[in-house]
Design an enzyme around this catalytic site. Structure first.
Site, PDB file in Angstrom:
ATOM      1  CB  THR A 125      -0.917   0.007   1.243  1.00 17.23           C
ATOM      2  OG1 THR A 125      -1.541   1.287   1.384  1.00 17.23           O
ATOM      3  CG2 THR A 125      -0.115  -0.252   2.513  1.00 17.23           C
ATOM      4  CG  ASP A 126      -1.055   4.951  -1.122  1.00 14.04           C
ATOM      5  OD1 ASP A 126      -1.634   4.327  -0.212  1.00 14.04           O
ATOM      6  OD2 ASP A 126      -1.629   5.828  -1.801  1.00 14.04           O
ATOM      7  CE1 TYR A 153      -3.126  -2.407   5.825  1.00 14.93           C
ATOM      8  CE2 TYR A 153      -3.273  -0.061   5.358  1.00 14.93           C
ATOM      9  CZ  TYR A 153      -3.213  -1.369   4.915  1.00 14.93           C
ATOM     10  OH  TYR A 153      -3.229  -1.647   3.579  1.00 14.93           O
TER      11      TYR A 153
END
Length: 339
Positions: A125-126, A153
Site C-alpha cells: 500500500t502507499d 496497519y
C-alpha cells in the site's frame, strides 16, 4: 501456471481472482482465504464452478496448513493479498494486524524458501510512505520515498515489505512488491468510505466524514489495479517495487458529494465526526516506473469508475445488505456511534 492467491475472497483479491480465472483458462488459480469478517464466499460465487479454480479455507499464519498446501499443489506463483487492512481497526486492535500482515507473510516466504517458487508477489500500500502535505500538490510518492508509517496497519505492511526484500537478498526468493493507492469498485467491504457512503445514502442514513473531509486520496479503480499486478508477476523485474496509482486525487468530501449527487440524495445527510488519530493528510502516487518499464497506465477515470461502482452496488444489494445486517453492524456502531 499454478497461482495461489491469498486473500482472494476479499475486495481486491476477489477482483483479481475473477480476472485471472477468466483471462487465463489454461492456468490453475487456487484461492487461500481465512474468511475473516472481510472475506466473503459470495464474492467468489461467479468462479466457484470454473474448472481452473479451487478454494482452500485457511490462515496464511498457519504454518502447517501453508506448508501442506505448497507440498500438495506445488505452485509457480504466489500473490499475497491476505491482510488486515482497515486503519480504524488497527488502532482498536493492532495485534491481529501484526499476526496476519507480518507473521503470515513470513510463513508464506518460508514456504517459498522450502519448496521453491517462480515468483512471490507482495501486494502492499502507499500508506507505507506516510503522507504528503496538502499545500504541496507537486509532491508524489515514488519507489524511492522513505518508509514513514502513521498507523499500526501501515507499520505492519511496511514490515512485511521489508521482510519480502530481506528474503530476496538473503535467500534469493524471486519477489516483487506493488504499492497501490486507494482502490474502489465492486465487492468493496461496506466499512470503507465509498461503499459505506453508497449504502448509507441509499438508506437515508447519516454519512460520517472525518474532520473537515479535506484529506486527499488517489483513487484507483480495482480492475486497473488487478491488470497492473498481472503485468508485474509476468513481466516485472525480480526484486523491484512498483507503485500503482490512479491519477485521480480527490478529497474525502469531494468523493462523498459525488456519490450523493449520483444517487440524487441531499448533502444534509453529511455528518462530520471526530477525526481519526494520526490521520494521513494526502496520498499521491507517481506511477512513472510501472508505465516506463511495463507500459501500464490506469484506464478508468474516477468520474466513470464511480458511476460503474454505484451501479454495481445498486445491482448487488443482496451482497452488501447481508454484510451490514450481521457482525459488521456491531462494529459500525462501536466505530461511529459516539463520535
Amino acid at each position: 501456471m499454478k497461482i495461489i492467491v491469498t486473500g482472494g475472497a476479499g475486495f481486491i483479491g476477489g477482483n483479481f481472482v475473477h480476472l485471472m480465472v477468466n483471462k487465463y483458462p489454461e492456468d490453475q488459480i487456487i484461492c487461500l482465504d481465512a474468511l475473516t469478517y472481510a472475506g466473503n464466499m459470495e464474492t467468489l460465487e461467479p468462479v466457484m464452478n470454473k474448472p481452473n479454480f479451487k478454494f482452500v479455507k485457511g490462515d496464511i499464519a498457519d504454518r502447517e496448513l501453508v506448508f501442506h498446501l505448497f507440498k500438495e499443489e506445488k505452485p509457480d506463483v504466489i500473490v499475497n493479498f491476505a491482510a488486515e487492512s482497515h486503519v480504524d481497526r488497527s488502532i482498536t486492535d493492532p495485534g491481529i494486524f501484526l499476526k496476519t500482515n507480518i507473521l503470515g507473510t513470513g510463513v508464506l516466504l518460508d514456504a517459498c524458501k522450502e519448496f521453491g517458487i517462480q515468483r512471490y508477489h507482495q501486494v502492499s500500500t502507499d500508506e507505507v510512505y506516510g503522507d504528503l502535505p496538502l499545500d504541496r500538490p507537486d509532491l508524489f510518492f515514488t519507489e524511492e520515498t522513505p518508509l514513514h508509517t502513521s498507523s499500526p496497519y501501515s507499520a505492519s505492511k511496511a514490515s512485511a515489505d521489508l521482510l519480502v526484500l530481506a528474503y530476496h537478498r538473503t535467500f534469493q526468493i524471486p519477489v516483487t512488491i506493488s504499492r497501490c493507492s486507494n482502490n474502489y469498485g465492486p465487492y468493496h467491504f461496506p466499512e470503507k468510505l465509498i461503499p459505506l457512503i453508497i449504502a448509507n445514502a441509499l438508506n437515508d442514513k447519516p454519512l460520517p466524514v472525518y474532520g473537515k473531509g479535506e484529506n486527499v486520496r488517489d483513487w484507483l479503480y480495482v480492475e486497473d489495479h488487478c491488470l497492473a499486478i498481472d503485468l508485474i508477476i509476468r513481466k516485472g523485474k525480480v526484486g523491484e517495487v512498483y507503485n500503482i496509482g490512479g491519477h485521480n486525487e480527490k478529497t474525502n468530501l469531494e468523493v462523498v458529494k459525488t456519490v450523493i449527487h449520483e444517487l440524487g440524495k441531499s448533502e444534509d445527510l453529511i455528518e462530520y465526526v471526530t477525526d481519526r488519530p494520526g490521520h494521513d493528510m494526502r496520498y499521491a502516487i507517481d506511477p512513472a516506473k510501472i508505465h516506463r518499464e511495463l507500459g501500464w497506465l490506469p484506464e478508468t477515470k474516477f468520474e466513470d469508475g464511480i458511476k460503474k461502482t454505484i451501479q454495481w452496488y445498486l445491482d448487488h444489494k443482496h451482497w452488501w445488505e447481508s454484510i451490514i445486517s450481521g457482525e459488521y453492524q456491531n462494529y459500525y456502531e462501536k466505530q461511529y456511534g459516539n463520535r
